[in-house]
Motif scaffolding. Structure first.
Motif, short mmCIF file in Angstrom:
data_model
loop_
_atom_site.label_atom_id
_atom_site.label_comp_id
_atom_site.label_asym_id
_atom_site.label_seq_id
_atom_site.Cartn_x
_atom_site.Cartn_y
_atom_site.Cartn_z
N ILE A 129 -30.72 -69.12 1.94
CA ILE A 129 -31.08 -69.20 0.54
C ILE A 129 -31.65 -70.58 0.28
O ILE A 129 -30.92 -71.59 0.40
CB ILE A 129 -29.87 -68.93 -0.38
N ARG A 130 -32.93 -70.68 -0.05
CA ARG A 130 -33.57 -71.96 -0.33
C ARG A 130 -33.27 -72.39 -1.77
O ARG A 130 -33.38 -71.58 -2.70
CB ARG A 130 -35.07 -71.87 -0.12
N LEU A 131 -32.91 -73.66 -1.95
CA LEU A 131 -32.57 -74.20 -3.27
C LEU A 131 -33.47 -75.37 -3.61
O LEU A 131 -34.06 -76.02 -2.71
CB LEU A 131 -31.10 -74.64 -3.30
N LEU B 159 -20.33 -68.86 3.87
CA LEU B 159 -21.59 -69.51 3.54
C LEU B 159 -21.44 -71.01 3.66
O LEU B 159 -20.39 -71.57 3.30
CB LEU B 159 -22.05 -69.12 2.12
N LEU B 160 -22.48 -71.66 4.15
CA LEU B 160 -22.44 -73.09 4.44
C LEU B 160 -23.70 -73.76 3.90
O LEU B 160 -24.82 -73.25 4.11
CB LEU B 160 -22.32 -73.33 5.94
N HIS B 161 -23.52 -74.87 3.22
CA HIS B 161 -24.66 -75.64 2.73
C HIS B 161 -25.21 -76.51 3.85
O HIS B 161 -24.46 -77.12 4.62
CB HIS B 161 -24.26 -76.52 1.54
N THR C 63 -35.10 -79.83 2.53
CA THR C 63 -34.83 -78.82 1.50
C THR C 63 -33.39 -78.36 1.63
O THR C 63 -32.93 -78.04 2.73
CB THR C 63 -35.77 -77.62 1.67
N ASP C 64 -32.70 -78.32 0.51
CA ASP C 64 -31.32 -77.83 0.52
C ASP C 64 -31.33 -76.31 0.64
O ASP C 64 -32.13 -75.62 0.01
CB ASP C 64 -30.61 -78.25 -0.76
N SER C 65 -30.41 -75.83 1.46
CA SER C 65 -30.30 -74.39 1.69
C SER C 65 -28.84 -74.01 1.81
O SER C 65 -27.98 -74.86 2.11
CB SER C 65 -31.05 -73.98 2.97
N VAL C 66 -28.57 -72.75 1.59
CA VAL C 66 -27.26 -72.16 1.82
C VAL C 66 -27.44 -71.10 2.90
O VAL C 66 -28.23 -70.16 2.73
CB VAL C 66 -26.67 -71.54 0.54
#
Length: 701
Positions: free
Chosen positions: A99-101, A597-599, A618-621
């Motif tokens: 999941i892109r944040l 789930l892991l950031h 890019t931050d992702s989960v």
């Protein structure tokens, strides 16, 4: 070679020299002279080196030091290679989805089939199974820094906390999202308090919030009317027809909503496949009932002098007897207290000459309990099973664990009904699911285990010397059957397991069974040479019996089987490893589904994974589903076993119901009686034969 070198380094080099000239011995042994110890002298070879002039003596010492250090490095590398050869490299699994944040998430929470991620001006809702975004709420004034979610039957209670420390209650029912209330929002910002910690009961009936502001700290407890929330959401006309409506809580948009008091119990279940088709909408037109304030709890006051002149006056004017024998409700005269402080300062004056630092505010750790046996319940109060009825709390630096009854009204006096004193200050506490078990950790490394449902003390165990508890997690009790960990499908009592992570990064498994008392076993020793492999956090995996996730400081995530103390596999995710800052993993494990789930920080394009530039990341989960991996698929699907499959083996006899255990005990007793009777008959027959033999010998004489 290494042992030889070590022996040479420890023993001085000695040589034997004769005092007189050496002579050629005679070929006949009889003519050889007898050796006299006085004719020989022992000399140290290093003495000749010490007699060297400078700078040669210093050069010799430096060369020897360099040689010794080089040899130590060689031995260390050889031992490390031997250890690496014995290592079994675990299978490394990649994430199943990403999941892109836009920025770093402000906390994550999982409830039912939903994933909630805090973000800018609000939070987002995702489908837990396919990681698709369902809804985004961006109506708050500031960003969300933490978020919790609790199941309310088929509905969900969402509790985000923003950067201003304001905590809000949101209610998700089917395809509608409601704002219930902002608990601590104030019009006057100077009086604004900050939410430091919160806890919602597992049944969703109560919530407790720890607030801090104006140099004070306190705990507020609320009752959540979830059943009323469900009725009001299903029948909006009931809520809209109310004559008296509370003041609406404004967000930063005109679409803000207010919500209030309620209790919920189940609507129709939503299948995972249909979640992605939901069109969630924010209902600002409907006002739900706010939560009901129950009580406000402040930290215990420090011991101070009293104005009472005699003990008779104390007994005459003090009505409460709570805390007797626990260190509470002391009555000491001001003169005695002043004398005590004077003696203390005189004795420790040399240690108190420095400036006094301001003591930090006392913080609280609190839990909800579901058993009435911990406190006295009034006769007119009816308590239902599965509903929280007691709040347990301990404050920083306190020896006592206080118990408060939740069966109160705001008019009742806020006093604790029971107190459990400990020999040392309590630094940590933890409960199991539905608070069946309680663990109290003291600052001296002592761990106390309680079975709250039965009022049974498992015992007290001390961690190894130098080990202090950093975190503790209860494991659901499991069995090892035919080489595989399984959960019994029947209720298990008097059995407890928990993993304890110590401050020195060592991991321990603490178990207790019945009256045998707790025992401890080391799962992972503290790292001595490679500190980057130290464990930072541990998380149990409810979907996999006897498994825990281990997060290390070197950004590695592994799955351990605590029964064998072995690493089963590892999980990898693209991560930007910034060496300047230690890794603090942000993760969440689903309590009902086999996933976590892991950031992580995903680098852009061809950027190296060690870059420190935040613009190139890019931050992702990352989503890991255990059922997508062949090694873990069978474990997650065959994680329970019935009592019939276990049979009546003695290995699992302690897990059977009381009736079966009594029956087995009687059967074994009957078998022992039969064996003893057979042994008695054999001994009697031998005794008769021996007596007959003695009689015959007597007659012969």
């Amino acid at each position: 070679m290494s042992s030889l070198k070590g022996s040479q380094a420890q023993k001085p080099r000695l040589s034997v020299f004769s005092k007189g000239p050496l002579e050629i011995p005679s070929p006949t042994e009889a003519d050889w002279p007898k050796d006299d110890e006085k004719d020989f002298v022992f000399k140290d070879m290093d003495q000749e080196l010490d007699s060297l002039p400078q700078p040669y003596r210093m050069i010799n010492k430096l060369v020897n030091r360099l040689f010794d250090r080089s040899w130590e490095i060689i031995e260390e590398r050889d031992s490390l290679r031997e250890v690496e050869r014995s290592w079994i490299v675990p299978i490394i699994y990649p994430p199943a989805a990403e999941i892109r944040l836009d920025k770093m998430p402000g906390g994550m929470a999982v409830s039912q089939d939903y994933l909630f991620i805090g973000g800018p001006k609000g939070f987002s809702i995702y489908n837990l199974h396919n990681c698709k975004k369902i809804y985004v709420l961006e109506k708050l004034k500031v960003d969300v820094i933490s978020i919790w979610a609790t199941d309310l039957g088929n509905d969900v209670l969402i509790v985000p906390v923003d950067e201003m420390g304001i905590v809000r209650l949101f209610y998700l029912c089917k395809d509608s999202l409601y704002l219930i209330k902002a608990i601590n929002e104030m019009d006057d910002t100077s009086k604004q308090s900050t939410c430091v910690k919160m806890e919602v009961s597992q049944s969703g009936d109560y919530a407790a919030f720890l607030f801090q502001g104006a140099g004070d700290v306190w705990l507020e407890v609320y009752k959540l009317p979830k059943e009323i929330w469900l009725k009001e959401s299903e029948h909006p006309q009931l809520a809209l027809s109310q004559k008296k409506k509370p003041k609406q809580l404004q967000l930063n948009t005109p679409d803000s909503a207010v919500t209030e008091h309620t209790e919920t119990n189940l609507g129709p279940s939503v299948s995972p496949n249909s979640i992605q088709d939901l069109n969630i909408s924010f209902r600002s037109d409907l006002k739900l009932s706010p939560p009901v304030f129950v009580m406000k709890i402040k930290p215990p006051k420090p011991i101070a002098g009293t104005t009472f002149k005699s003990p008779l006056e104390v007994f005459a004017k003090v009505e409460d007897y709570f805390g007797i024998g626990s260190g509470q409700n002391h009555f000491i005269k001001d003169v005695q207290w002043e004398q005590h402080m004077e003696i203390f300062y005189t004795s420790y004056k040399k240690h108190l000459e420095g400036e006094w630092e301001e003591e930090p505010l006392s913080m609280a750790t609190f839990h909800f309990f579901y058993t009435n046996s911990l406190t006295t319940t009034p006769m007119d109060v009816k308590s239902s099973s599965g509903v929280a009825c007691v709040l347990g709390i301990h404050w920083t630096g306190s020896h006592n664990f206080f118990l408060y009854s939740l069966n109160k009204t705001p008019k009742d006096k806020t006093d604790y009904e029971n107190v459990w004193p400990c020999a040392a200050p309590i630094v940590m506490s933890q409960t199991s699911s539905f608070s069946s078990y309680l663990a109290l950790v003291c600052d001296d490394g002592v761990l106390i285990l309680w079975d709250l449902a039965q009022g049974f003390l498992f015992g007290v165990i001390a961690l190894p010397e130098g080990c202090f508890c950093q975190s503790i997690h209860f494991l659901r009790f499991f069995l090892v059957h035919e080489g595989q960990n399984v959960y019994p499908d029947y209720p298990v009592k008097f059995e407890v397991m928990c993993v304890v992570l110590c401050t020195n990064a060592s991991l321990h498994l603490v178990t207790a069974s019945g009256t045998e008392g707790p025992t401890s076993r080391v799962l992972v020793d503290r790292p001595v040479m490679h500190l980057e492999e130290a464990i930072y956090a541990v998380a149990p995996v409810p979907a996999l019996p006897g498994m825990v996730l281990i997060f290390s400081r070197n950004h590695s995530v592994s799955l351990m089987d605590v029964a064998k103390a072995e690493i089963i596999c590892a999980f990898s995710a693209p991560t930007c490893r910034q060496q300047a800052m230690p890794w603090k993993p942000l993760f969440v494990v689903s309590p009902h589904h086999p996933c976590f789930l892991l950031h992580g920080v995903h680098p852009h394009g061809h950027t190296t994974p060690t870059t420190d530039d935040p613009k190139n990341t890019t931050d992702s989960v990352f989503y890991f589903n255990f059922e997508d991996y062949l090694l873990l698929k069978d474990i997650s699907k065959k994680c329970t076993i019935s009592q019939k499959c276990l049979g009546y083996s003695q290995d699992f006899s302690q897990m059977l119901p009381a009736e079966k255990r009594c029956e087995q005990f009687l059967q074994r007793s009957f078998q022992k009686v039969a064996k003893n009777q057979m042994k008695g008959r054999d001994q009697w027959s031998r005794l008769r034969k021996y007596s007959i033999l003695l009689q015959k010998e007597t007659l012969k004489r």
